[in-house]
Every structure is written in structure tokens, then in C-alpha cells.
Design an enzyme around this catalytic site. Structure first.
Site, PDB file in Angstrom:
ATOM      1  CG  HIS A 128      55.500 -19.881 -30.587  1.00  0.00           C
ATOM      2  ND1 HIS A 128      56.067 -20.744 -29.680  1.00  0.00           N
ATOM      3  CD2 HIS A 128      55.546 -20.510 -31.777  1.00  0.00           C
ATOM      4  CE1 HIS A 128      56.452 -21.842 -30.302  1.00  0.00           C
ATOM      5  NE2 HIS A 128      56.137 -21.723 -31.584  1.00  0.00           N
ATOM      6  CB  THR A 148      60.960 -21.815 -22.099  1.00  0.00           C
ATOM      7  OG1 THR A 148      61.454 -20.692 -22.831  1.00  0.00           O
ATOM      8  CG2 THR A 148      59.884 -22.500 -22.918  1.00  0.00           C
ATOM      9  CE  LYS A 173      59.454 -11.427 -23.114  1.00  0.00           C
ATOM     10  NZ  LYS A 173      59.141 -12.859 -22.907  1.00  0.00           N
ATOM     11  CE  LYS A 187      61.278 -13.042 -17.819  1.00  0.00           C
ATOM     12  NZ  LYS A 187      60.632 -14.259 -18.214  1.00  0.00           N
ATOM     13  NE  ARG A 188      64.788  -9.451 -27.432  1.00  0.00           N
ATOM     14  CZ  ARG A 188      64.713  -9.483 -28.752  1.00  0.00           C
ATOM     15  NH1 ARG A 188      65.054 -10.579 -29.405  1.00  0.00           N
ATOM     16  NH2 ARG A 188      64.328  -8.431 -29.436  1.00  0.00           N
ATOM     17  CE  LYS A 241      65.282 -22.390 -21.233  1.00  0.00           C
ATOM     18  NZ  LYS A 241      65.403 -21.293 -22.204  1.00  0.00           N
TER      19      LYS A 241
END
Ligand code: 26V
Length: 815
Positions: free
Chosen positions: A355, A651, A549, A543-544, A655
Site C-alpha cells: 500500500h 480512495t 499529501k 485525509k491524513r 468517493k
């Protein structure tokens, strides 16, 4: 029980009084929640048993998805949905004066996961049951889920998440199915009938007690099991201790130590490295899970050569990799198999998903730790390593470096990814780009050795939770327009492309989005005691929190927008509301500073009358599955802006797409596959691609200071991090962030990508002004999102990795 409103009401009223011993008029919403929960349990009990009986009788192959994380969120709404009882219960409760949404709020989120990896496991469970596959989850029943986040003075504060405080209606404790898990001890070797026998003596045995949660498939008839394990002191160990003179208080201490194994979920945090308790958790899950899997297999009375035909064990990242040596141990020490036979059984049974390629997330365990805690398992890992190195030596006799680089044990550490690759028949990445990077770079030498083992399975999300449950109005529109086939075949969502040119349909889409935004606006207004404009663009990044990110790039850009408006107050901008939600790992200092920066910017922006009506910023605390269900249906813009090559799949991106948001994103992870379907007209792509990022890393020619010198807009924003001004109350307030960008040369290319990111945001501003065209783009996103339903992903795993028998396409007819 749930067939019609009146039957439901009657049952409900009886059950309420029967269970709680008080009249309904004294009910609290928590009472109502618990009674409906227990009614669902009762309703599904029969089908749960039937599903299990059919598995036993058919002997069909069973899949076990082993994961340290299952981020399930709330179950009430989704269980009702899958049972087809949502409308009946909503209407029945309403007649009794209760609102189902309020009842759902009573349930604590099962937050037994960090983020993407844990939520993927939960989506997969829903798809497995809904598609009627024999697939189960195997995990840990943490007493505390991922910490609860509070924002105090703009900073993250962590509180324990005691999700079980008010009980858990969904679980069934199965003490009768407990198994023993052993740690420590030493290995004694002896010979028996010409064979070496290994006994582990003086080990400490503890109980693993399973709690079963029904996984209710769509239609409510097919019910799989999520089995989560809890650690308890075994009374034998205690009695022996007491007999040997131990005191009662010693026993209490001891049992607390044992229970600590399943006390809390580790945050995804580089600081965890080498933590004994985490290794204990991993082995605890593997040992308990395997014993229970094999107990079921044993009922078939088949030789273990048949195991790979009857059982597939899938490991979610390397965290449960110890199943490989543990299964070897059982086959060799307890079932009498020779090494080669056992190895063949193990490798044909186990498969592994990677992952992440972030090197800090690649698990390694100190040899001494594994050896002490799990002496026999360690011997087996050593043997696996020895044989693997011998195989490599034969293949690459004059490449010692290559062998060292690939070995399972190296530098006194056990490398779990190498063990996982070695002991599995399938290794998959989670998007095409991620898999390509694994094959070409990160795991290249393994790919060269075992090319047939590598494959891609692009992630997916369950449309039942993320569309039907989270966005009921949109679901209703779909069914009115094209029937309900899309519910069991999400590819049918593409039919709404036929309505793109239908002005009435577009108007409905606009109305639904507006209503979802109004609901979220009300929630935010209530939390922050301020107004939120539901007609502004809702631009969301949830998100985290992690450097790659790039929440930092987002907030720096907001600072830039603020500067622009301040410099030119009459500038023509479509009003924007930026929404953030993110938990930072407790010891990830820089990430926590970024949270503080976002909150500081939010405060400045939101109270400045000059930008009022143009710009607002909110950081919503404690981002979780249930909060995601509120936020995502209300988003216009989805921020998927990771440094290319770093986000394995993502992911959240799927969504948002499934709820009609348009993505601003890099060519990273599954964004690439979204782009292939949507094209440039339906997505806002910007920034370096994976190859360019990689080139920069390799040739070292990136200079963030250079970018600063070229672009005065960026220079202004960067200086505002350290100079007293609108975002910085004292000198050097955000100096660590500043240094990460300048002194440490901006590891994630925030400055390099900034200009193109700002350009993409201007494109959004321009595009949003044309409402009809924007809606067409939104419809294109909705229409193509069926491809990312986890039902598709699970069919691929089932067919290509687990080798399950093909399931026929379900339809609403046979639900
Ligand atoms: C690492 C650690 C290390 C410390 C102990 C706890 C812990 C927990 C998790 C992790 C690794 C997390 C990796 C992860 O979540 N990867 C994400 O997986 C998603 C599903 O495949 C994917 O969409 C995301 O891109 C990827 O970042």
C-alpha cells in the site's frame, strides 16, 4: 420484522419495553439505537447461520482478509440499507416522533484504522458479502480506536477514543472459540523417529478471544464474518503463578499487561519503529487468525495439501506477514510436513498487497526482538532467508550486492516486505501507476526474479456506503431516471451520460448538491458560530496529514488568494469555502505545525471584513468515516494534490468523484486512471508527473530557493511564515515549515508545483461561472465513477488472486 412500517413499529415497541423495562415515552435516542441494533442482530442471526452452514456443506474456498486495521465507521445505517429496511425504519420511527439520522448519531464510529488502508479493508468486506463471496475479515478488537482529535488554540490535541464505552451492539463474544497464543520461551531440539523435533518450552500462553461481527451483504441474506480478537490472561497461567506463590495483586497486574496487547491501535507513525507491543499485536493476530482458519479447514477432513484449494489468506500490507512463518511452523512442527511440502502449501495460500512506497513505512524488525519474542518463528524466518539467499546465489553468483539488497534478514533486521514477497504467490499494487513503480523501481529485483507474482488491483470504494447511504437524494434521482440496476451493477451509472444534455436533469443535480451543501453549511455554522455561504465553491481536502499529501501547498495557496484580495479588494472571484480535515500522527511534529498554520490562516481570513463574501477557511476537527459521509456529498472540488508517485492510489478521490465533485489533482495514484476516463475537460490536472519527480530526485537539480527567487507571489507567502503579519503573530512562528521548504529544499516539491496549482485554481474559478457546463462535468464524473466501485475490485481479486468460483452478476431480482 422490517417488511413494512406497521410491523416494524409493533415489533419495535414490544422489543423496547421487553429489553429496557421502561415505557417508550421515556426513551432516549441511545435507547432507540440499541433496540434497533438488537432487532437487526436478531433478524440476521438466521441468515448468518445459514451462510455458515452453506459454506460448510459446499466446502467452497474461503478467503480470509488479515488486517491490523478495519475502519468500519458506523454500521446502523448501512446495515439497514443492505437489509432493505432503511425506508421502513425511517418511516416507522418518524411516526413515533424520532428522526433516524439523529438515532444514527448515537453510534460511536468503529475507528479501528488509520486511513486509506483500514477503510479499504472495510469497503472490501462490504463488497465480499454483497457479491456473496465467502470472504471474511480477521482483525484486532482494539479497546481504543485511532485517537480523537480536538483543536485547542489551533493545535491538535489527542484524546483516547474509547469507542466501546456504551457497548457494541454488533459484536458477539465467542469465548468458546478462544485460542491460545504463545510468546517468549526457548526452543529445545530432539530427535524422534529419525526426525528433528522442536519444542518451545517455558513460553507464556495467553487467550485470544474472538468477537464476531456480522457483515451483512446487500439484500440481507448473505452474511460473512468479521472476527476481531481480544487478548485476555489465561486462567491456567494465573493459577500456576498463584500456586507458585504469586499474589492476587500480581495477578491483576499480569492480566492488565496481557490485555495491553489489544489495548490500542498504533497511529501510522514513523516513531513506532521497533515497538515490542506492535510486534506482539502482529503475531497475536496471525497466530489466533490461523488457528481459527485451520480449525474450520479441519472440519473438511482433508489433507493439508488441499489447503490452497480451500483457503486463501490475504495480508493487508506487511503487518500480518508473520502468518507465513507461523503457517510453516504449524505444518512442520504440528502436522509433520517436510520443509518443501510446507513451503509449497504456504506460498500457494498466501497473497500480499503493498500500500505504499514511502521508505519510512517499510517495516523492519530487529532480529533480537523477533528471536526473543518468537524463538521458533524466528528459526523459521532464518531458514527461509537461508534458502532464499542460496537460490539467489545460484542465479546471481557474482552479484553479492544484489543478494544483500534482496535478503530477508539484513543488518540484524527482518525485512517484512521481503518475507511477504517470498512467501506469497501474488503481490499487488493498488493502482496502475503504483504497480508500475513497484515493478520498475521499488521492487525491481523481486519483479525480475518472480515476474508472474506481480499484478495490479486498482482500489475501489463501496457505492453502498459512499453513494446510497451518504447521498440518498442523488440515489433517488438515479433510480427515478434509469431504474435500480446501478445498485447491483455500478457500471450502469454510465447511463446518466444520456442525461447530460437534459436541462431538467442538470437542474436536479444542482439542487441536490446545493441541499447537501446547505446541510454541511449548517453543521459548520453550528460548530464555528459563523455563517457559511452554501453558494460558494466548497473546496475540500480531507485525509491524513502528511508531507506528501501537501495540505501545506493548499493552505499556502489560500494565503496567496488572501493576499490577492487584500491587494485588490474589488477583484472578481467566485466565493470559495476551503474545508480541511486531517489527523496528524501524534509525534509528527511538522504535520502538527501545518494544522496550526491552517487554523491560523482560517482565523485571520474568517474575521477579515475585506475578504468577507470571497473567502472562508475551516478546519473540521476529528475527521472520521462519519464526518466524511457528511462532507463528501457537499463538495464541489476534491483536492488530490500529492507529489506525483507518492500516493499509492488514494480512495478519497473516488468517493468525491462518486458524489459529483470535480478533482484538482496531480497525475498520481488512481487520479491517473480517473483522468484516462474523464479527460482534461472534466478534471483539473497540474504539476510534475511521477517521472519528472523521479528525475529531480535522481539528478538533484531542484532548488526551492530558485523557485522563490523567480516568483514574487510565492516569496510573499513564504515570508509570511516567519515575519510578523497577518498569519504570524510573532517572529519565526512557522519557522520549521519555512525551513522544510527552504533549508531542506522542499522534499515534496510544494514550491515547484505552486504556480501550476494556482493556475489550475484559476481555471476552476472560470469554469464554475458557467453553471450548466460545470454540471455537465460533474455528471461526467458521476457517470464514470462506477468503475471505482469496490465490487469491481473484489471481482478481480476473486478471479485473479484468490481463484474463487465465478459469481454470476447479481441483480435486484435476486436480492
Ligand atoms: C504504517 C504504520 C506504521 C506504524 C504503525 C501503524 C501503521 C499503520 C499503517 C501504515 C501504513 C499505511 C499505508 C496506507 O494507509 N497506505 C494507503 O493505502 C490506501 C489503500 O490502498 C491507498 O489508497 C493510499 O494511497 C495509501 O497511502
Amino acid at each position: 420484522m422490517f417488511t413494512d412500517k406497521d410491523t416494524f413499529k409493533q415489533h419495535f415497541q414490544e422489543q423496547f419495553v421487553g429489553q429496557l423495562g421502561k415505557p417508550l415515552k421515556e426513551a432516549t435516542s441511545e435507547d432507540i439505537y440499541k433496540v434497533i441494533g438488537s432487532m437487526i442482530r436478531e433478524e440476521v442471526g438466521k441468515f448468518w447461520a445459514q451462510t455458515n452452514t452453506s459454506y460448510r456443506e459446499s466446502g467452497e474456498k474461503q478467503v480470509y482478509y488479515l488486517s491490523l486495521e478495519f475502519l468500519m465507521g458506523r454500521l446502523l445505517g448501512n446495515n439497514l440499507l443492505n437489509l432493505g429496511a432503511l425506508n421502513v425504519v425511517r418511516a416507522g420511527l418518524s411516526e413515533l416522533g424520532w428522526d433516524l439520522e439523529e438515532i444514527e448519531e448515537q453510534e460511536a464510529d468503529a475507528g479501528l484504522g488509520n486511513g486509506g488502508l483500514g477503510r479499504l479493508a472495510a469497503c472490501f468486506m462490504d463488497s465480499l458479502a454483497s457479491l456473496q463471496y465467502a470472504g471474511h475479515g480477521c482483525g484486532i478488537r482494539y479497546k481504543y480506536g485511532l485517537f480523537e482529535q480536538r483543536i485547542v488554540d489551533g493545535n491538535q490535541v489527542e484524546l483516547p477514543d474509547y469507542w466501546l464505552q456504551r457497548g457494541n451492539v454488533w459484536e458477539e463474544r465467542r469465548y468458546d472459540k478462544r485460542v491460545e497464543v504463545s510468546f517468549w520461551g526457548r526452543v529445545e531440539t530432539r530427535e524422534e523417529n529419525g526426525r528433528l523435533v522442536f519444542d518451545t518450552v517455558d513460553a507464556e500462553g495467553i487467550w485470544a478471544v474472538p468477537y464476531d461481527v456480522p457483515l451483512i451483504g446487500f439484500g440481507g441474506r448473505h452474511i460473512n464474518t468479521l472476527r476481531i480478537w481480544s487478548a485476555e490472561a489465561s486462567e491456567n497461567a494465573v493459577r500456576q503463578g498463584m500456586q507458585a506463590g504469586g499474589s492476587y495483586y500480581k495477578y491483576l497486574d499480569y492480566s492488565r499487561t496481557v490485555e495491553s496487547i489489544t489495548e490500542f491501535l498504533y497511529p501510522d507513525d514513523s516513531q513506532y519503529e521497533g515497538k515490542l507491543l506492535r510486534l506482539k499485536q502482529q503475531y497475536f493476530l496471525c497466530s489466533a487468525g490461523l488457528q481459527s482458519i485451520l480449525r474450520t479447514f479441519d472440519k473438511l477432513e482433508l489433507p493439508y495439501e488441499e489447503l490452497p484449494n480451500k483457503v486463501a489468506i490475504h495480508i493487508n500490507d506487511t503487518h500480518p506477514t508473520l502468518v507465513i512463518p507461523e503457517l510453516m511452523r504449524i505444518l512442520i512442527d504440528m502436522k509433520g510436513y517436510g520443509w518443501d511440502e510446507a513451503w509449497s502449501i504456504v506460498t500457494r495460500t498466501v497473497s500480499y498487497t503493498n500500500h505504499t512506497i514511502l521508505s519510512e513505512a517499510l517495516e523492519k524488525w530487529p532480529v533480537v526482538m523477533v528471536k526473543d519474542l518468537l524463538p521458533r518463528v524466528y528459526m523459521i524466518i532464518e531458514e527461509i532467508n537461508k534458502r532464499f539467499c542460496a537460490e539467489l546465489m545460484e542465479k546471481y553468483p557474482d552479484q553479492p550486492d544484489r543478494i544483500a539488497q534482496m535478503a530477508v534478514i539484513h543488518d540484524d533486521q527482518v525485512r517484512m516486505a521481503h518475507l511477504a514477497i517470498n512467501g506469497s504467490h501474488s503481490i499487488n499494487g493498488v493502482s496502475q501507476l503504483h504497480t508500475d513503480i513497484l515493478k520498475e523501481k521499488e521492487m525491481r529485483s523481486f519483479y525480475e526474479l518472480y515476474p508472474e507474482r506481480f499484478n495490479n488491483k486498482t482500489n475501489g470504494i463501496t457505492h453502498r456506503r459512499w453513494l446510497m447511504h451518504a447521498n440518498p437524494e442523488l440515489s433517488r434521482l438515479y433510480t427515478e431516471s434509469m431504474g435500480d440496476g446501478w445498485m447491483t451493477n455500478p457500471y450502469e451509472l454510465s447511463q446518466i451520460l444520456n442525461y447530460k444534455e437534459d436541462a431538467g436533469f442538470r437542474q436536479r443535480i444542482q439542487q441536490i448538491k446545493l441541499r447537501n451543501k446547505q446541510k454541511l453549511a449548517a453543521y459548520i455554522s453550528h460548530k464555528f458560530d459563523t455563517s457559511v455561504d452554501p453558494t460558494s465553491i466548497f473546496d475540500v481536502q480531507v485525509k491524513r496529514l502528511h508531507g506528501y499529501k501537501r495540505q501545506l501547498m493548499n493552505i499556502l495557496h489560500v494565503m496567496h488568494l488572501y493576499n490577492e484580495i487584500k491587494a485588490n479588494p474589488s477583484i472578481d472571484r467566485v466565493p470559495r469555502t476551503f474545508i480541511f480535515g486531517a489527523k496528524a500522527a501524534p509525534s509528527y511534529y511538522l504535520a502538527k505545525r501545518i494544522i496550526k498554520l491552517i487554523n491560523t490562516v482560517a482565523e485571520t481570513v474568517n474575521r477579515d471584513p475585506q475578504v468577507r463574501g470571497k473567502l472562508k477557511v475551516f478546519f473540521l476537527e476529528n475527521y472520521s468515516v462519519s464526518l466524511a459521509e457528511r462532507i463528501i456529498p457537499a463538495a464541489d472540488i476534491s483536492e488530490q494534490i500529492s507529489t506525483a508517485s507518492k500516493e499509492a492510489s488514494g480512495t478519497g478521490n473516488m468517493k468525491f468523484m462518486m458524489n459529483g465533485a470535480l478533482t484538482i489533482g496531480t497525475m498520481d495514484g488512481a487520479n491517473v486512471e480517473m483522468y484516462e476516463m474523464l479527460g482534461a475537460e472534466n478534471m483539473f490536472i497540474f504539476g510534475l508527473n511521477a517521472e519528472q519527480v523521479n528525475n529531480y530526485y535522481q539528478n538533484g537539480q531542484y532548488s526551492s530557493a530558485g523557485v522563490l527567487a523567480r516568483d514574487s507571489r510565492i516569496a510573499q507567502v513564504i515570508n509570511q511564515l516567519i515575519q510578523p503579519g497577518p498569519f504570524c503573530t510573532h517572529e519565526n512562528e512557522f519557522e520549521e515549515i519555512y525551513h522544510s521548504l527552504i533549508s531542506h529544499n522542499d522534499e515534496y516539491f510544494v514550491l515547484e508545483d505552486f504556480a501550476d496549482y494556482a493556475r489550475a485554481h484559476r481555471d476552476i474559478d472560470a469554469a464554475y461561472r458557467d453553471t450548466e457546463n460545470w454540471t455537465r462535468k460533474s455528471i461526467a464524473n458521476l457517470a464514470h465513477s462506477g468503475r471505482f466501485a469496490s465490487d469491481n475490485t473484489i471481482h478481480e481479486y476473486a478471479r485473479e488472486i484468490w481463484k474463487l468460483a465465478e459469481k454470476k452478476q447479481l441483480s435486484m431480482m435476486n436480492i
